[in-house]
Write an enzyme that holds these catalytic residues in place. Structure first.
Site, PDB file in Angstrom:
ATOM      1  N   GLU A   1      56.876  24.496  58.413  1.00  0.00           N
ATOM      2  CA  GLU A   1      58.021  25.344  58.065  1.00  0.00           C
ATOM      3  C   GLU A   1      59.348  24.589  58.131  1.00  0.00           C
ATOM      4  O   GLU A   1      60.202  24.756  57.276  1.00  0.00           O
ATOM      5  CB  GLU A   1      58.091  26.553  59.025  1.00  0.00           C
TER       6      GLU A   1
ATOM      7  N   HIS B   1      52.403  22.766  37.924  1.00  0.00           N
ATOM      8  CA  HIS B   1      52.513  24.171  38.311  1.00  0.00           C
ATOM      9  C   HIS B   1      53.717  24.841  37.666  1.00  0.00           C
ATOM     10  O   HIS B   1      54.585  25.358  38.381  1.00  0.00           O
ATOM     11  CB  HIS B   1      52.645  24.291  39.828  1.00  0.00           C
TER      12      HIS B   1
HETATM   13  C1  LIG Z   1      46.099  18.807  36.651  1.00  0.00           C
HETATM   14  C2  LIG Z   1      46.332  20.168  37.213  1.00  0.00           C
HETATM   15  C3  LIG Z   1      45.865  20.479  38.491  1.00  0.00           C
HETATM   16  C4  LIG Z   1      46.098  21.752  39.029  1.00  0.00           C
HETATM   17  N1  LIG Z   1      45.565  22.052  40.246  1.00  0.00           N
HETATM   18  C5  LIG Z   1      45.735  23.300  40.763  1.00  0.00           C
HETATM   19  C6  LIG Z   1      45.107  23.672  41.969  1.00  0.00           C
HETATM   20  O1  LIG Z   1      44.370  22.902  42.582  1.00  0.00           O
HETATM   21  N2  LIG Z   1      45.318  24.932  42.427  1.00  0.00           N
HETATM   22  C7  LIG Z   1      46.114  25.835  41.767  1.00  0.00           C
HETATM   23  O2  LIG Z   1      46.298  26.938  42.259  1.00  0.00           O
HETATM   24  N3  LIG Z   1      46.693  25.507  40.594  1.00  0.00           N
HETATM   25  C8  LIG Z   1      46.507  24.288  40.070  1.00  0.00           C
HETATM   26  N4  LIG Z   1      47.045  23.963  38.857  1.00  0.00           N
HETATM   27  C9  LIG Z   1      47.886  24.971  38.185  1.00  0.00           C
HETATM   28  C10 LIG Z   1      47.065  26.056  37.502  1.00  0.00           C
HETATM   29  O3  LIG Z   1      46.116  25.468  36.654  1.00  0.00           O
HETATM   30  C11 LIG Z   1      48.028  26.969  36.722  1.00  0.00           C
HETATM   31  O4  LIG Z   1      48.990  27.491  37.608  1.00  0.00           O
HETATM   32  C12 LIG Z   1      47.284  28.114  36.058  1.00  0.00           C
HETATM   33  O5  LIG Z   1      46.291  27.644  35.191  1.00  0.00           O
HETATM   34  C13 LIG Z   1      48.246  28.993  35.276  1.00  0.00           C
HETATM   35  O6  LIG Z   1      47.548  30.137  34.863  1.00  0.00           O
HETATM   36  P1  LIG Z   1      48.080  30.977  33.624  1.00  0.00           P
HETATM   37  O7  LIG Z   1      47.216  32.156  33.474  1.00  0.00           O
HETATM   38  O8  LIG Z   1      49.548  31.183  33.802  1.00  0.00           O
HETATM   39  O9  LIG Z   1      47.952  30.008  32.372  1.00  0.00           O
HETATM   40  P2  LIG Z   1      46.858  28.941  31.939  1.00  0.00           P
HETATM   41  O10 LIG Z   1      45.732  28.904  32.884  1.00  0.00           O
HETATM   42  O11 LIG Z   1      47.596  27.684  31.670  1.00  0.00           O
HETATM   43  O12 LIG Z   1      46.311  29.554  30.578  1.00  0.00           O
HETATM   44  C14 LIG Z   1      47.111  29.668  29.435  1.00  0.00           C
HETATM   45  C15 LIG Z   1      46.196  29.592  28.235  1.00  0.00           C
HETATM   46  O13 LIG Z   1      46.933  29.960  27.080  1.00  0.00           O
HETATM   47  C16 LIG Z   1      46.624  29.063  26.014  1.00  0.00           C
HETATM   48  N5  LIG Z   1      47.772  29.040  25.106  1.00  0.00           N
HETATM   49  C17 LIG Z   1      48.999  28.514  25.330  1.00  0.00           C
HETATM   50  N6  LIG Z   1      49.799  28.695  24.268  1.00  0.00           N
HETATM   51  C18 LIG Z   1      49.059  29.345  23.336  1.00  0.00           C
HETATM   52  C19 LIG Z   1      49.345  29.797  22.021  1.00  0.00           C
HETATM   53  N7  LIG Z   1      50.555  29.643  21.475  1.00  0.00           N
HETATM   54  N8  LIG Z   1      48.350  30.406  21.319  1.00  0.00           N
HETATM   55  C20 LIG Z   1      47.106  30.575  21.872  1.00  0.00           C
HETATM   56  N9  LIG Z   1      46.799  30.150  23.126  1.00  0.00           N
HETATM   57  C21 LIG Z   1      47.770  29.555  23.854  1.00  0.00           C
HETATM   58  C22 LIG Z   1      46.379  27.744  26.710  1.00  0.00           C
HETATM   59  O14 LIG Z   1      45.608  26.887  25.890  1.00  0.00           O
HETATM   60  C23 LIG Z   1      45.664  28.189  27.977  1.00  0.00           C
HETATM   61  O15 LIG Z   1      44.270  28.246  27.803  1.00  0.00           O
HETATM   62  C24 LIG Z   1      46.822  22.718  38.282  1.00  0.00           C
HETATM   63  C25 LIG Z   1      47.263  22.415  36.995  1.00  0.00           C
HETATM   64  C26 LIG Z   1      47.022  21.158  36.455  1.00  0.00           C
HETATM   65  C27 LIG Z   1      47.513  20.867  35.058  1.00  0.00           C
END
Ligand SMILES: Cc1cc2nc3c(=O)[nH]c(=O)nc-3n(C[C@H](O)[C@H](O)[C@H](O)COP(=O)(O)OP(=O)(O)OC[C@H]3O[C@@H](n4cnc5c(N)ncnc54)[C@H](O)[C@@H]3O)c2cc1C
Length: 480
Positions: A329, A420
């Protein structure tokens, strides 16, 4: 529905169960896993299919390498002074994430969200429901004791000796597949540090293995892959919505452009892309009643990487699943969650990767429409907005070194990146308390865009998914 990541998968399942005919438009591919073949490249073996429509393989510390443009796994967006990684495939971020499934602390959550969003309700109902759906669990002891997790044991030992004892944390790795890799039955993937560009053998319980098949099994949901939404507008005669799409060929190129109509529209394209669609629609007049909060409260969740040394033995590789973390914290400028991370490139070198998320309450960006270029950009995020979380992460690492349990340390320069992205359509401001977008009926945002720039000291996937579950409980209960 736009997007098949965490928010989109929850919405698809709950709509399907409610009997609502649902079409999920997903820009990326549905990749098929293989127990023996390398489906995806990795940071040391870059392949074109790792990146969404990019001429370069580039991400954080990777050396830029020329590749072919195609609808690959991850979009890298440079916005002002920050590099943002965001998924582009069926299953969204669950395919490329590290599986860390942790919840924010109450104090930080309540400082970020409106009073009407109850932490107690999420804690008792939605966080447990999501953990169960995603099969989140702690790393078993037999795996923790193996050679690829030598770096995890070194991390825990270092932090304990420095006075910051770690706790085990849950991830969504499939331990029987990890054991399969260790036993040589499956091609090594998670145990050699593959994760950020997918695990070719499906070693994570990603959304293509739980929420999405459950949604399809309702018989009311279809997923249209390689279908990118380019803009949204009010439908003819002011009824419903018009969605303009372009269809991608799997190996690159556009095969068609079309318009579709719908009665209800759910945006779940992730923080950056939901925000870009909404800001464009408001500022071009196609959804002119969207309010002034659309595009605001964007942040990178206080992400920072720091690397430091440890004394051997090292292990031949660094396994990707994260075993443990500590939450601090006070003392470093911002509250910090510090996690045991991995680096494919380190292999058997005595270096540790420390990943941290800071509770950064101050640094936020705003996305705006630029008429001259017809693009939505974030122009007010300079490199200075990354400095607080990076300084906090470096200060923690320097404390470890100062206590004589690590080093001399090769701390790399700050990477200025986030995996993120959060915000752009903040809950309770651009929407009501359940993701109904203000100004319109039957228009919803249900993804990371709802989270106001920071997840309160947590990796965000559990929070995003739980908020989507909570929203869908309310939306299904109140729809006619
Ligand atoms: C390398 C990496 C490691 C990570 N590790 C962690 C972890 O360990 N723990 C954790 O909590 N989070 C992690 N994250 C973050 C996590 O993946 C995201 O916070 C989460 O996926 C976001 O969820 P979402 O529903 O907002 O969108 P997303 O899961 O990003 O889904 C959005 C979807 O919309 C689609 N999309 C976008 N634009 C369009 C469009 N114009 N037309 C059609 N489809 C579209 C995309 O292709 C995607 O499939 C990580 C991210 C990355 C990149």
């Amino acid at each position: 529905m736009i997007g098949s990541g965490f928010g989109g998968a929850v919405a698809a399942l709950r709509l399907g169960q409610a009997g609502v005919q649902t079409l999920v438009l997903e820009r990326g591919r549905h990749w098929t896993y293989s127990p023996t073949q390398q489906v995806f490249g990795n940071e040391q073996n870059p392949m074109s299919q790792m990146f969404w429509q990019n001429d370069f393989a580039i991400w954080l510390t990777m050396q830029p390498t020329l590749i072919d443009r195609m609808p690959g796994l991850m979009e890298v967006v440079t916005a002002g002074g920050i590099q943002i990684g965001t998924a582009a495939c069926v299953g969204g971020g669950s395919v490329v994430y590290a599986g860390v499934t942790v919840q924010p602390r109450r104090r930080h959550f309540e400082a970020l969200f409106p009073a009407g969003v109850s932490y107690t309700e999420l804690d008792q109902v939605h966080f447990p429901r999501v953990r169960q759906m995603l099969s989140a669990s702690y790393m078993p002891e037999d795996i923790y004791r193996t050679d690829p997790f030598t770096h995890s044991r070194a991390f825990d030992a270092q932090l304990k000796r420095a006075g910051f004892p770690t706790q085990p944390i849950r991830t969504t790795f499939n331990w029987s597949r990890v054991r399969g890799e260790l036993a040589g039955r499956l091609r090594p993937s998670s145990v050699i540090g593959e994760s950020s560009f997918g695990n070719s053998n499906g070693a994570k319980h990603d959304l293509t293995q739980n929420y999405l098949p459950a949604a399809l099994a309702t018989g009311n949901v279809r997923i249209s892959q390689l279908t990118e939404v380019t803009s949204i507008a009010v439908g003819p005669g002011g009824r419903g919505y018009t969605v303009r799409i372009r269809e991608h060929a799997p190996d690159g190129g556009i095969v068609a452009t079309r318009e579709l109509g719908c009665d209800m529209l759910f945006l779940a394209a992730g923080s950056v892309n939901t925000t870009r669609l909404l800001v464009r629609a408001r500022d071009t007049g196609e959804l002119s009643e969207l309010n002034e909060h659309v595009g605001t409260c964007w942040g990178g969740n206080g992400d920072a990487f720091v690397y430091r040394a440890f004394e051997g033995p090292t292990g031949a590789s660094q396994g990707a699943p994260c075993a443990s973390a500590v939450f601090v914290e006070d003392g470093f400028g911002m509250p910090l969650r510090i996690e045991n991370w991995y680096a494919l490139a380190f292999g058997g070198e005595p270096y540790l990767s420390q990943f941290s998320v800071a509770v950064d309450m101050d640094n936020r960006g705003t996305w705006t429409y630029d008429k001259a270029t017809d693009e939505v950009k974030m122009l007010d995020w300079g490199p200075e907005k990354n400095l607080g979380p990076e300084a906090a992460a470096a200060a923690f690492s320097n404390t470890i070194i100062g206590r004589g349990v690590a080093g001399p340390s090769p701390i790399l320069p700050p990477t200025g990146g986030t995996a993120h992205p959060l915000g752009g359509c903040p809950l309770g401001r651009a929407t009501d308390l359940y993701g109904r977008v203000e100004g319109y009926r039957d228009l919803y945002a249900l993804d990371g865009s709802l989270v106001p720039g920071n997840a309160g000291g947590a990796n965000p996937s559990l929070l995003i998914t739980a908020l989507a579950e909570r929203a869908m409980d309310d939306i299904v209960a109140h729809s006619g």
